[in-house]
Design a protein around this motif. Structure first.
Motif, PDB file in Angstrom:
ATOM      1  N   ARG A  26      44.225  -0.114 -24.822  1.00 52.55           N
ATOM      2  CA  ARG A  26      43.217   0.460 -25.723  1.00 52.55           C
ATOM      3  C   ARG A  26      42.021  -0.480 -25.859  1.00 52.55           C
ATOM      4  NH1 ARG A  26      46.362   1.514 -29.658  1.00 52.55           N
ATOM      5  NH2 ARG A  26      46.020  -0.315 -30.914  1.00 52.55           N
ATOM      6  N   HIS A  27      42.268  -1.755 -26.052  1.00 49.70           N
ATOM      7  CA  HIS A  27      41.178  -2.713 -26.211  1.00 49.70           C
ATOM      8  C   HIS A  27      40.477  -2.997 -24.887  1.00 49.70           C
ATOM      9  CE1 HIS A  27      41.633  -3.338 -30.444  1.00 49.70           C
ATOM     10  NE2 HIS A  27      42.946  -3.407 -30.275  1.00 49.70           N
ATOM     11  N   ALA A  28      41.203  -2.892 -23.788  1.00 45.92           N
ATOM     12  CA  ALA A  28      40.566  -3.034 -22.474  1.00 45.92           C
ATOM     13  C   ALA A  28      39.569  -1.899 -22.254  1.00 45.92           C
ATOM     14  CB  ALA A  28      41.618  -3.043 -21.369  1.00 45.92           C
ATOM     15  N   LYS A  29      39.966  -0.691 -22.628  1.00 41.63           N
ATOM     16  CA  LYS A  29      39.074   0.466 -22.474  1.00 41.63           C
ATOM     17  C   LYS A  29      37.810   0.320 -23.318  1.00 41.63           C
ATOM     18  CE  LYS A  29      42.744   3.699 -21.362  1.00 41.63           C
ATOM     19  NZ  LYS A  29      43.569   4.833 -21.809  1.00 41.63           N
ATOM     20  N   LYS A  30      37.934  -0.349 -24.465  1.00 41.08           N
ATOM     21  CA  LYS A  30      36.789  -0.578 -25.349  1.00 41.08           C
ATOM     22  C   LYS A  30      35.951  -1.780 -24.920  1.00 41.08           C
ATOM     23  CE  LYS A  30      39.044   1.284 -29.474  1.00 41.08           C
ATOM     24  NZ  LYS A  30      39.546   0.943 -30.823  1.00 41.08           N
ATOM     25  N   GLY A  31      36.427  -2.517 -23.910  1.00 43.46           N
ATOM     26  CA  GLY A  31      35.695  -3.682 -23.422  1.00 43.46           C
ATOM     27  C   GLY A  31      35.911  -4.944 -24.239  1.00 43.46           C
ATOM     28  N   LYS A  32      36.951  -4.962 -25.071  1.00 44.56           N
ATOM     29  CA  LYS A  32      37.195  -6.121 -25.929  1.00 44.56           C
ATOM     30  C   LYS A  32      37.871  -7.275 -25.204  1.00 44.56           C
ATOM     31  CE  LYS A  32      36.986  -3.690 -30.189  1.00 44.56           C
ATOM     32  NZ  LYS A  32      36.822  -4.102 -31.535  1.00 44.56           N
ATOM     33  N   PHE A  33      38.449  -7.019 -24.052  1.00 45.26           N
ATOM     34  CA  PHE A  33      39.056  -8.073 -23.262  1.00 45.26           C
ATOM     35  C   PHE A  33      38.255  -8.203 -21.969  1.00 45.26           C
ATOM     36  CE2 PHE A  33      43.345  -6.974 -25.352  1.00 45.26           C
ATOM     37  CZ  PHE A  33      43.188  -7.953 -26.312  1.00 45.26           C
ATOM     38  N   PRO A  34      37.343  -9.172 -21.913  1.00 48.19           N
ATOM     39  CA  PRO A  34      36.447  -9.286 -20.747  1.00 48.19           C
ATOM     40  C   PRO A  34      37.157  -9.667 -19.452  1.00 48.19           C
ATOM     41  CG  PRO A  34      36.212 -11.188 -22.195  1.00 48.19           C
ATOM     42  CD  PRO A  34      37.101 -10.204 -22.909  1.00 48.19           C
ATOM     43  N   PHE A  35      38.389 -10.062 -19.520  1.00 50.90           N
ATOM     44  CA  PHE A  35      39.148 -10.466 -18.337  1.00 50.90           C
ATOM     45  C   PHE A  35      39.877  -9.298 -17.685  1.00 50.90           C
ATOM     46  CE2 PHE A  35      41.321 -11.391 -22.292  1.00 50.90           C
ATOM     47  CZ  PHE A  35      42.489 -10.659 -22.183  1.00 50.90           C
ATOM     48  N   ILE A  36      39.809  -8.109 -18.301  1.00 51.85           N
ATOM     49  CA  ILE A  36      40.450  -6.917 -17.739  1.00 51.85           C
ATOM     50  C   ILE A  36      39.359  -5.994 -17.192  1.00 51.85           C
ATOM     51  CG2 ILE A  36      41.860  -4.880 -18.213  1.00 51.85           C
ATOM     52  CD1 ILE A  36      43.256  -6.501 -20.395  1.00 51.85           C
ATOM     53  N   ARG A  37      39.522  -5.595 -15.938  1.00 56.50           N
ATOM     54  CA  ARG A  37      38.553  -4.722 -15.285  1.00 56.50           C
ATOM     55  C   ARG A  37      39.257  -3.490 -14.737  1.00 56.50           C
ATOM     56  NH1 ARG A  37      34.961  -8.890 -13.633  1.00 56.50           N
ATOM     57  NH2 ARG A  37      34.281  -9.724 -15.611  1.00 56.50           N
ATOM     58  N   LYS A  38      38.545  -2.391 -14.729  1.00 63.37           N
ATOM     59  CA  LYS A  38      39.078  -1.171 -14.129  1.00 63.37           C
ATOM     60  C   LYS A  38      38.670  -1.149 -12.657  1.00 63.37           C
ATOM     61  CE  LYS A  38      39.863   3.634 -14.900  1.00 63.37           C
ATOM     62  NZ  LYS A  38      39.681   4.782 -15.746  1.00 63.37           N
ATOM     63  N   VAL A  39      39.659  -1.019 -11.797  1.00 63.53           N
ATOM     64  CA  VAL A  39      39.435  -0.931 -10.356  1.00 63.53           C
ATOM     65  C   VAL A  39      40.058   0.378  -9.909  1.00 63.53           C
ATOM     66  CG1 VAL A  39      39.912  -1.967  -8.112  1.00 63.53           C
ATOM     67  CG2 VAL A  39      39.490  -3.449 -10.085  1.00 63.53           C
ATOM     68  N   GLY A  40      39.207   1.320  -9.575  1.00 65.55           N
ATOM     69  CA  GLY A  40      39.711   2.656  -9.238  1.00 65.55           C
ATOM     70  C   GLY A  40      40.306   3.272 -10.488  1.00 65.55           C
ATOM     71  N   SER A  41      41.573   3.638 -10.400  1.00 63.95           N
ATOM     72  CA  SER A  41      42.231   4.278 -11.546  1.00 63.95           C
ATOM     73  C   SER A  41      43.139   3.314 -12.305  1.00 63.95           C
ATOM     74  CB  SER A  41      43.043   5.478 -11.070  1.00 63.95           C
ATOM     75  OG  SER A  41      44.071   5.028 -10.188  1.00 63.95           O
TER      76      SER A  41
END
Length: 71
Positions: A26-41
């Motif tokens: 949830r926080h990754a989707k909101k951009g709160k964790f800058p170390f998590i990136r979406k690659v494809g799906s």
């Protein structure tokens, strides 16, 4: 720049941070964790960015995140 992904991904991040996996997503989707990136799906954890964040921002940001969950 060649980035390596953290072995174990989101489940490993959740374990290290003491959070539920869904909370991390949830926080990754909101951009709160800058170390998590979406690659494809899927979401990936950039290992160097995660380590840097752990040493510079983790305590403050996790405290804020956990306090906001109580409200």
């Amino acid at each position: 720049m060649n980035q390596s992904y953290l072995k174990g991904g989101i489940p490993k991040v959740a374990e290290v941070l003491g959070l539920n996996q869904q909370t991390v997503y949830r926080h990754a989707k909101k951009g709160k964790f800058p170390f998590i990136r979406k690659v494809g799906s899927r979401y990936v954890v950039i290992e160097d960015s995660f380590n840097d964040w752990m040493f510079t921002s983790a305590i403050t940001e996790l405290k804020e995140l956990k306090e906001s969950q109580r409200d």
